[in-house]
Enzyme design. Structure first.
Site, PDB file in Angstrom:
ATOM      1  N   CYS A  18      -5.746  -5.180  -5.621  1.00  0.00           N
ATOM      2  CA  CYS A  18      -6.077  -3.881  -7.168  1.00  0.00           C
ATOM      3  C   CYS A  18      -4.780  -4.313  -8.350  1.00  0.00           C
ATOM      4  O   CYS A  18      -5.261  -5.642  -8.833  1.00  0.00           O
ATOM      5  CB  CYS A  18      -4.814  -2.795  -6.047  1.00  0.00           C
ATOM      6  N   LYS A  38      -1.464  -8.040   1.005  1.00  0.00           N
ATOM      7  CA  LYS A  38      -1.074  -7.604  -0.483  1.00  0.00           C
ATOM      8  C   LYS A  38       0.477  -7.711  -0.543  1.00  0.00           C
ATOM      9  O   LYS A  38       1.180  -7.702   0.359  1.00  0.00           O
ATOM     10  CB  LYS A  38      -1.205  -6.350  -0.646  1.00  0.00           C
ATOM     11  N   GLU A  45     -11.171  -3.129  -1.887  1.00  0.00           N
ATOM     12  CA  GLU A  45      -9.969  -2.812  -1.853  1.00  0.00           C
ATOM     13  C   GLU A  45     -10.470  -2.017  -0.256  1.00  0.00           C
ATOM     14  O   GLU A  45     -10.764  -0.792  -0.707  1.00  0.00           O
ATOM     15  CB  GLU A  45      -9.535  -2.431  -2.324  1.00  0.00           C
TER      16      GLU A  45
END
Length: 550
Positions: free
Chosen positions: A422, A369, A304
């Site tokens: 995440c 995201k 990430e």
């Protein structure tokens, strides 16, 4: 019940002693979580919670206020002990955020403990003497945990059910009723020894049933694992690069050359020289990768937010990637993506994204995201808090924007995959939206914020359970670890440990059959909770009826 028994002492505890017992029981419960995984500890911590609730029946308001206090202190101990590592993130830029550490470490657990307190209130309202009170507590607490995982964007971290996800056979039932169902089972099983203090032969039977439940879970899990060996996808060879770059370096633009040099050299060879710091190219030089170092690798995966810059604004970085990749190699990497400017507004915004890049340096697909971290990637009530001097931890000017939707992505040379960036991997039931079922899950993360602590182990444990719930393999690339290849039943095929740099080469496990949980979600959990609460209410009404007639 003997007057001098531990149960009696807990039931009769009053004032600060009652709250201290609840706090210590909650804190000790985290021994059942990663990385310790000593799940029998909860056999010693949940019975006192039952006894404490037994002892508040004569208090004002039917014990409701006292029940909330007991639940809050239990939850505060649990979350304070289980989430202490969050404070590490505030030390990455201690000059800016260090003053916030004591508030973050205490206020978040204090807020989460409200849900535990409300669960104990519901349990107390339905409370009746006898064995059923254990199931009542299980239904009330697991419902409160479900709410914690959904309200205010949700934070289902360390649900009680994770205590039953190690060893692996115990976790396999998550494929049937998910982590919330496992939370119901966990509370019921671990609280059951409390009934032994009731005395009599009948008090032994619930304990026997609790033991039989654990044996059944383990037997089911063992049979499921034995009957479903790991299979792999032909022609797909993954390479996961775990650079282990300290967090305070990863966002420094001045470290651009060194970071790119490390990524390229590490990705191409696994010897010790590639793991040492590199100064990067000198002025006027151009770093050229060696595609031969990726011979046989079809998909290279970086973690990430891999770059301290916007990748699409740095042509030299894309050029370096193009020279590094072989013609049959695709790079999948995390990166910040600059959002289109908003007319009339000067501040910039970004997305926390995943890029799929081919050997020509062309970006084939992106994913933004969707589920951002409050205070980490955006500020709730932004204007108000910024006036108070607060900024999000990632300190991206303008903050991150959420993506439009979670969707699967086509990847050249491999089946479709669905990215989870995440902590998107911690949300049960949300990982794979309806109609978007992929062949594998990809979890890119950066747990370097939290150093060598319990946090990355807990994060890994929860991502692993998502694979079991969905019946899908999960590939995980973490900057500092734990990177891993996990099959659809949660088996760890290969892994890199926390806090070490390295490469991980592995085949891609094949997807399993769609699970019951993936089909019906939390339906079975809802049935168990509603059925238990209805039965508890009925028993309470039946017990109260003779008193009202008299």
């Amino acid at each position: 019940m003997k007057p001098s028994s531990p149960a009696t002492a807990v039931i009769l505890a009053w004032g600060w002693r009652r709250m201290l017992i609840a706090f210590l029981a909650g804190a000790a419960s985290t021994l059942a979580l990663a990385p310790i995984n000593f799940w029998p500890a909860m056999f010693l911590t949940f019975p006192p919670l039952v006894w404490l609730l037994d002892g508040v029946g004569a208090a004002r308001w039917g014990g409701v206020r006292a029940a909330f206090a007991i639940g809050w202190w239990f939850g505060f101990g649990y979350f304070l002990s289980g989430l202490y590592w969050i404070g590490s993130a505030f030390l990455v830029d201690a000059e800016t955020f260090g003053w916030m550490l004591p508030f973050a470490v205490t206020l978040l657990p204090a807020g989460l403990a409200v849900f535990t307190g409300l669960g104990c209130v519901v349990a107390r309202l339905l409370w009746t003497p006898g064995h059923i009170r254990v199931l009542t507590l299980a239904a009330a607490l697991s419902s409160a945990e479900w709410l914690r995982g959904h309200l205010f964007t949700g934070f289902p971290w360390n649900a009680f059910g994770y205590a039953l996800t190690t060893p692996l056979p115990l976790a396999e039932s998550a494929a049937i009723f998910g982590i919330w169902g496992l939370t119901f089972v966990a509370v019921a099983v671990f609280a059951t020894p409390a009934v032994l203090a009731d005395g009599g032969r009948r008090s032994v039977m619930p304990v026997v049933l609790a033991g039989a439940t654990l044996v059944t879970l383990a037997a089911y899990g063992g049979l499921r694992l034995a009957g479903n060996p790991t299979e792999t996808v032909d022609g797909v060879h993954l390479r996961i690069m775990q650079p282990n770059i300290p967090q305070d370096e990863r966002f420094r633009y001045a470290a651009k050359a060194q970071i790119m040099s490390r990524y390229v050299l590490m990705s191409q060879r696994a010897d010790e020289a590639a793991l040492r710091p590199h100064p990067g190219p000198q002025a006027g030089e151009r770093m050229v990768g060696d595609p031969g170092g990726l011979r046989g690798v079809t998909h290279l995966i970086w973690p990430e937010s891999a770059f301290p810059f916007f990748l699409t604004r740095e042509p030299d970085a894309l050029s370096t990637i193009a020279h590094m990749l072989a013609p049959n190699t695709t790079l999948i990497t995390g990166a910040a993506r600059l959002a289109e400017p908003v007319p009339g507004r000067s501040e910039k915004h970004a997305y926390n994204s995943v890029y799929v890049i081919d050997h020509r340096g062309s970006i084939l697909a992106t994913y933004d995201k969707l589920h951002l971290v409050p205070f980490g990637e955006y500020l709730p009530f932004e204007d108000l808090l910024e006036r108070a001097g607060l900024t999000q931890l990632t300190n991206v000017p303008g903050g991150f924007l959420p993506g439009a939707q979670r969707r699967r992505i086509a990847v050249p040379g491999a089946p479709d995959m669905l990215p989870l960036i995440c902590y998107e991997a911690i949300f049960p039931g949300e990982a794979v939206p309806s109609g978007e079922r992929p062949s594998w899950l990809l979890n890119l993360t950066n747990d370097a914020w939290f150093g060598i602590s319990s946090g990355p182990y807990q994060h890994f444990q929860q991502a692993r359970v998502r694979a079991i719930e969905e019946g899908l393999p999960l590939i995980r690339a973490a900057n500092s670890g734990i990177s891993a290849v996990i099959d659809p039943l949660g088996r760890i095929i290969a892994a890199l440990p926390l806090g070490q740099a390295g490469l991980l080469d592995a085949a891609l496990p094949r997807a399993g059959q769609i699970t019951i949980y993936a089909r019906i979600g939390d339906f079975l959990f809802g049935v168990a909770v509603m059925g238990t609460m209805a039965a508890s209410l009925l028993v309470r009404l039946m017990r109260e009826r003779p008193t009202q007639v008299h």
